[in-house]
Design an enzyme around this catalytic site. Structure first.
Site, PDB file in Angstrom:
ATOM      1  N   SER A 121      -3.619   4.584   5.264  1.00 37.24           N
ATOM      2  CA  SER A 121      -2.409   5.044   4.748  1.00 37.24           C
ATOM      3  C   SER A 121      -2.630   6.399   5.097  1.00 37.24           C
ATOM      4  O   SER A 121      -3.211   7.176   4.972  1.00 37.24           O
ATOM      5  CB  SER A 121      -2.794   4.039   2.920  1.00 37.24           C
ATOM      6  OG  SER A 121      -0.960   4.531   2.910  1.00 37.24           O
ATOM      7  N   TYR A 170      -6.231   3.097  -4.298  1.00 38.60           N
ATOM      8  CA  TYR A 170      -5.608   3.114  -2.976  1.00 38.60           C
ATOM      9  C   TYR A 170      -5.757   4.210  -2.120  1.00 38.60           C
ATOM     10  O   TYR A 170      -6.497   3.911  -1.001  1.00 38.60           O
ATOM     11  CB  TYR A 170      -3.918   2.540  -3.124  1.00 38.60           C
ATOM     12  CG  TYR A 170      -3.077   2.182  -2.278  1.00 38.60           C
ATOM     13  CD1 TYR A 170      -3.633   0.946  -1.643  1.00 38.60           C
ATOM     14  CD2 TYR A 170      -2.683   3.185  -1.402  1.00 38.60           C
ATOM     15  CE1 TYR A 170      -2.702   0.683  -0.272  1.00 38.60           C
ATOM     16  CE2 TYR A 170      -1.738   2.301  -0.312  1.00 38.60           C
ATOM     17  CZ  TYR A 170      -1.977   1.559   0.561  1.00 38.60           C
ATOM     18  OH  TYR A 170      -0.985   0.890   1.653  1.00 38.60           O
TER      19      TYR A 170
HETATM   20  P1  NAI Z   1       2.402  -6.781   4.499  1.00 36.79           P
HETATM   21  O1  NAI Z   1       2.140  -7.962   2.513  1.00 36.79           O
HETATM   22  O2  NAI Z   1       3.867  -6.839   4.919  1.00 36.79           O
HETATM   23  O3  NAI Z   1       1.060  -7.590   4.751  1.00 36.79           O
HETATM   24  C1  NAI Z   1      -0.232  -7.588   4.551  1.00 36.79           C
HETATM   25  C2  NAI Z   1      -0.880  -8.641   5.056  1.00 36.79           C
HETATM   26  O4  NAI Z   1      -2.501  -8.893   4.479  1.00 36.79           O
HETATM   27  C3  NAI Z   1      -0.399 -10.284   4.195  1.00 36.79           C
HETATM   28  O5  NAI Z   1       0.027 -11.047   5.018  1.00 36.79           O
HETATM   29  C4  NAI Z   1      -0.705 -10.347   3.147  1.00 36.79           C
HETATM   30  O6  NAI Z   1      -1.700 -11.982   2.694  1.00 36.79           O
HETATM   31  C5  NAI Z   1      -2.706 -10.246   4.061  1.00 36.79           C
HETATM   32  N1  NAI Z   1      -3.845  -9.985   3.080  1.00 36.79           N
HETATM   33  C6  NAI Z   1      -4.032 -10.078   2.156  1.00 36.79           C
HETATM   34  N2  NAI Z   1      -5.100  -9.450   1.847  1.00 36.79           N
HETATM   35  C7  NAI Z   1      -5.966 -10.435   2.417  1.00 36.79           C
HETATM   36  C8  NAI Z   1      -7.479 -10.436   2.675  1.00 36.79           C
HETATM   37  N3  NAI Z   1      -8.287 -10.445   1.766  1.00 36.79           N
HETATM   38  N4  NAI Z   1      -7.447 -11.905   3.603  1.00 36.79           N
HETATM   39  C9  NAI Z   1      -6.591 -11.446   4.881  1.00 36.79           C
HETATM   40  N5  NAI Z   1      -5.246 -10.980   4.636  1.00 36.79           N
HETATM   41  C10 NAI Z   1      -5.004  -9.966   3.060  1.00 36.79           C
HETATM   42  O7  NAI Z   1       2.615  -5.275   4.009  1.00 36.79           O
HETATM   43  P2  NAI Z   1       2.007  -4.253   5.489  1.00 36.79           P
HETATM   44  O8  NAI Z   1       3.543  -3.028   5.133  1.00 36.79           O
HETATM   45  O9  NAI Z   1       1.932  -5.086   6.820  1.00 36.79           O
HETATM   46  O10 NAI Z   1       0.676  -3.669   5.366  1.00 36.79           O
HETATM   47  C11 NAI Z   1      -0.419  -3.554   6.522  1.00 36.79           C
HETATM   48  C12 NAI Z   1      -1.154  -2.469   6.119  1.00 36.79           C
HETATM   49  O11 NAI Z   1      -0.419  -1.303   6.432  1.00 36.79           O
HETATM   50  C13 NAI Z   1      -1.846  -2.381   4.960  1.00 36.79           C
HETATM   51  O12 NAI Z   1      -3.134  -2.501   5.065  1.00 36.79           O
HETATM   52  C14 NAI Z   1      -1.607  -1.398   3.826  1.00 36.79           C
HETATM   53  O13 NAI Z   1      -2.314  -1.246   3.269  1.00 36.79           O
HETATM   54  C15 NAI Z   1      -0.906  -0.809   5.756  1.00 36.79           C
HETATM   55  N6  NAI Z   1       0.315  -0.015   4.894  1.00 36.79           N
HETATM   56  C16 NAI Z   1       1.399   0.188   4.801  1.00 36.79           C
HETATM   57  C17 NAI Z   1       2.591   1.079   4.872  1.00 36.79           C
HETATM   58  C18 NAI Z   1       3.989   0.664   4.532  1.00 36.79           C
HETATM   59  O14 NAI Z   1       4.833   1.596   4.816  1.00 36.79           O
HETATM   60  N7  NAI Z   1       4.743  -0.853   4.903  1.00 36.79           N
HETATM   61  C19 NAI Z   1       1.898   2.814   4.473  1.00 36.79           C
HETATM   62  C20 NAI Z   1       1.106   2.488   4.541  1.00 36.79           C
HETATM   63  C21 NAI Z   1      -0.352   1.666   4.558  1.00 36.79           C
END
Ligand code: NAI
Length: 277
Positions: free
Chosen positions: A142, A155
């Site tokens: 991130s 985080y």
């Molecule tokens: P999101 O919440 O839409 O997707 C995250 C997914 O990870 C969900 O489907 C959830 O069920 C799954 N998940 C959570 N815990 C889990 C586990 N223990 N085992 C397997 N799956 C699990 O969020 P997003 O935005 O798509 O996030 C994806 C990645 O991007 C994350 O690592 C997040 O920290 C990172 N990120 C996102 C940013 C943003 O602006 N959206 C900014 C910086 C980083």
């Protein structure tokens, strides 16, 4: 689309939602076969069912070593190999105003999912790839892992750990033809944003306000989208990046490059205004 991933097999953790979900789409569009790994069994199965036999779902908690080992085994059994591992699953922290009021109560779960989950995914994928001609591992960090700042200390620390771990793994695994890189998304509208504000009364207006703040600090005037992250991920997954390992790529509209505000221009404008009597 250029079919640059034709014949490749990929795992996308956190592939049921947001950035992961869009990346599954991009991988399939480029010719890959994909296993979606997500803790959300219902959503993961629903998403996988939207595709044909080129996409499968394996319910996985990425913080559990046995489940990650099983994920790799199931993928190899189903599709005959593993070339690309995207360790994207992540959970947010609750955004609070300052360290003095920070309970640090989500430390163990955050570290387990956001950092250990990446380490386990890298290790288990690499154990397979090392004996099968190498591969590409992409870890999601991130901009909070690059830029220090107020709020979200756990985080940020977990995501900073992802960057350092990625570099260590890249050095360690290079001799096996395994490349390890990381992508740092910034300000991408997905469900995760609202989750960080879950403790507030009016989550909807807080989310809109947060996006406004992000807009004001982002140099590029356009919004980012999950497709922007997926495009960078396809690049790391395929042969165009064959000489690149150990890197971190911010995909953030320039946020980590620096603050968009122009204090000098503001001072100049103030000085240009006629002095009030
Ligand atoms: P999101 O919440 O839409 O997707 C995250 C997914 O990870 C969900 O489907 C959830 O069920 C799954 N998940 C959570 N815990 C889990 C586990 N223990 N085992 C397997 N799956 C699990 O969020 P997003 O935005 O798509 O996030 C994806 C990645 O991007 C994350 O690592 C997040 O920290 C990172 N990120 C996102 C940013 C943003 O602006 N959206 C900014 C910086 C980083």
């Amino acid at each position: 689309m250029t079919n640059e991933l034709t014949g490749r097999v990929a795992i996308v953790t956190g592939g049921a939602s947001g950035i992961g979900r869009t990346t599954v789409d991009a991988f399939v569009a480029e010719g890959a076969r994909v296993v979606i790994a997500d803790i959300n069994g219902e959503l993961g199965a629903t998403v996988a069912a939207e595709y044909g036999p080129e996409v499968a779902f394996q319910r996985t908690d990425v913080s559990d070593a046995a489940q990650v080992a099983e994920l790799v085994a199931v993928t190899v059994a189903r599709f005959g190999g593993l070339d690309i591992m995207l360790n994207n699953a992540g959970i947010p922290t609750t955004m609070r105003a300052g360290l003095l009021d920070e309970p640090l109560d989500d430390f163990h779960r955050l570290m387990a999912v956001d950092l250990l989950g990446v380490m386990l995914g890298t290790q288990h994928a690499a154990r397979y790839m090392a004996g099968h001609g190498g591969g590409s591992i992409i870890n999601t960090t991130s901009i909070g892992g690059i830029r220090a700042g107020r709020g979200e200390p756990v985080y940020r620390a977990a995501k900073a750990g992802v960057i350092h771990f990625t570099k260590c793994a890249a050095i360690d695994l290079a001799e096996y033809g395994i490349r390890v890189n990381s992508i740092a998304p910034g300000a991408i509208p997905t469900p995760i944003l609202a989750s960080t504000l879950g403790h507030l009364d009016d989550i909807e207006s807080a989310t809109l306000r947060l996006r406004e703040v992000m807009r004001s600090i982002r140099p590029l005037p356009r919004e980012g989208s999950p497709s922007d992250i997926a495009a960078a991920t396809v690049f790391y997954a395929g042969e165009r990046s064959a000489y690149i390992t150990g890197t971190v790529l911010p995909v953030d509209g320039g946020i980590v490059a620096g603050h968009a505000g122009n204090a000098f221009a503001e001072i100049e404008a103030e000085q240009a205004e006629p002095l009030s009597a």
